[in-house]
Design a protein around this motif. Structure first.
Motif, short mmCIF file in Angstrom:
data_model
loop_
_atom_site.label_atom_id
_atom_site.label_comp_id
_atom_site.label_asym_id
_atom_site.label_seq_id
_atom_site.Cartn_x
_atom_site.Cartn_y
_atom_site.Cartn_z
N TRP A 100 0.99 -1.04 0.13
CA TRP A 100 0.02 -0.21 -0.35
C TRP A 100 1.26 1.22 0.32
CZ3 TRP A 100 0.49 -3.09 4.42
CH2 TRP A 100 1.16 -2.39 5.41
N GLU A 134 1.38 5.02 1.63
CA GLU A 134 0.09 5.73 2.35
C GLU A 134 0.72 7.84 2.23
OE1 GLU A 134 2.67 4.17 6.22
OE2 GLU A 134 1.32 3.18 6.16
N GLN A 162 -1.33 8.30 6.90
CA GLN A 162 -2.70 7.61 6.65
C GLN A 162 -2.41 6.75 5.31
OE1 GLN A 162 -5.99 10.66 5.63
NE2 GLN A 162 -5.65 12.03 7.21
N VAL A 163 -3.14 5.60 5.30
CA VAL A 163 -3.45 4.27 4.35
C VAL A 163 -3.94 5.31 2.89
CG1 VAL A 163 -3.83 2.29 3.72
CG2 VAL A 163 -3.34 3.16 5.80
N ARG A 194 -9.82 2.26 8.96
CA ARG A 194 -8.49 1.57 9.19
C ARG A 194 -7.92 0.72 10.10
NH1 ARG A 194 -6.67 5.11 5.21
NH2 ARG A 194 -7.86 6.88 4.88
N ARG A 245 9.06 -0.37 4.12
CA ARG A 245 9.03 1.30 4.05
C ARG A 245 10.31 2.01 3.20
NH1 ARG A 245 4.41 3.80 7.51
NH2 ARG A 245 4.36 2.04 8.88
#
Length: 125
Positions: free
Chosen positions: A93, A95, A99-100, A108, A117
């Motif tokens: 995902w 971010e 926040q995603v 959430r 990351r």
């Protein structure tokens, strides 16, 4: 569409370490963090483009394409690859500002633990 094509090409033709290295190089560009609503619009555009793709374009492809699309617009998002144990699964995902991207606020609750990351610093964690 260019970002999706780049993500699809890399993920289909190169080992994951090449994708991570490429994302790290992109993260070294002078970029400003994307606002959450702007990042959601980018993700939605990637999803629309992915629907036209005849092959697979799931979370890994979409999140990397969103990462590239943000960079092409002079913005940065965080590209994340994670996993969960029960049941076993993997997910990728993007971010921004904690926040995603591409999820509704009610969704959430996140069962995935980040394993990697790639942030604006260009260094994988």
């Amino acid at each position: 569409m260019v970002a999706l094509a780049a993500a699809l090409f890399l993920l289909r033709c190169a080992p994951i370490r090449t994708n991570i290295t490429t994302a790290g190089l992109v993260a070294r560009l002078r970029l400003s963090p994307a606002a959450p609503e702007r990042a959601d619009h980018l993700f939605a555009a990637v999803r629309r483009a992915a629907r036209a793709w005849p092959g697979r374009a799931a979370c890994l492809e979409e999140s990397l394409a969103c990462y590239f699309a943000a960079a092409l617009r002079g913005r940065s998002v965080v590209w994340v690859i994670g996993a969960r144990t029960a049941p076993a699964g993997a997910h990728a995902w993007a971010e921004t500002r904690g926040q995603v991207i591409g999820q509704d606020a009610g969704d959430r609750v996140w069962p995935y633990a980040p394993a990697l990351r790639i942030r604006h610093t260009g260094r994988p964690e």
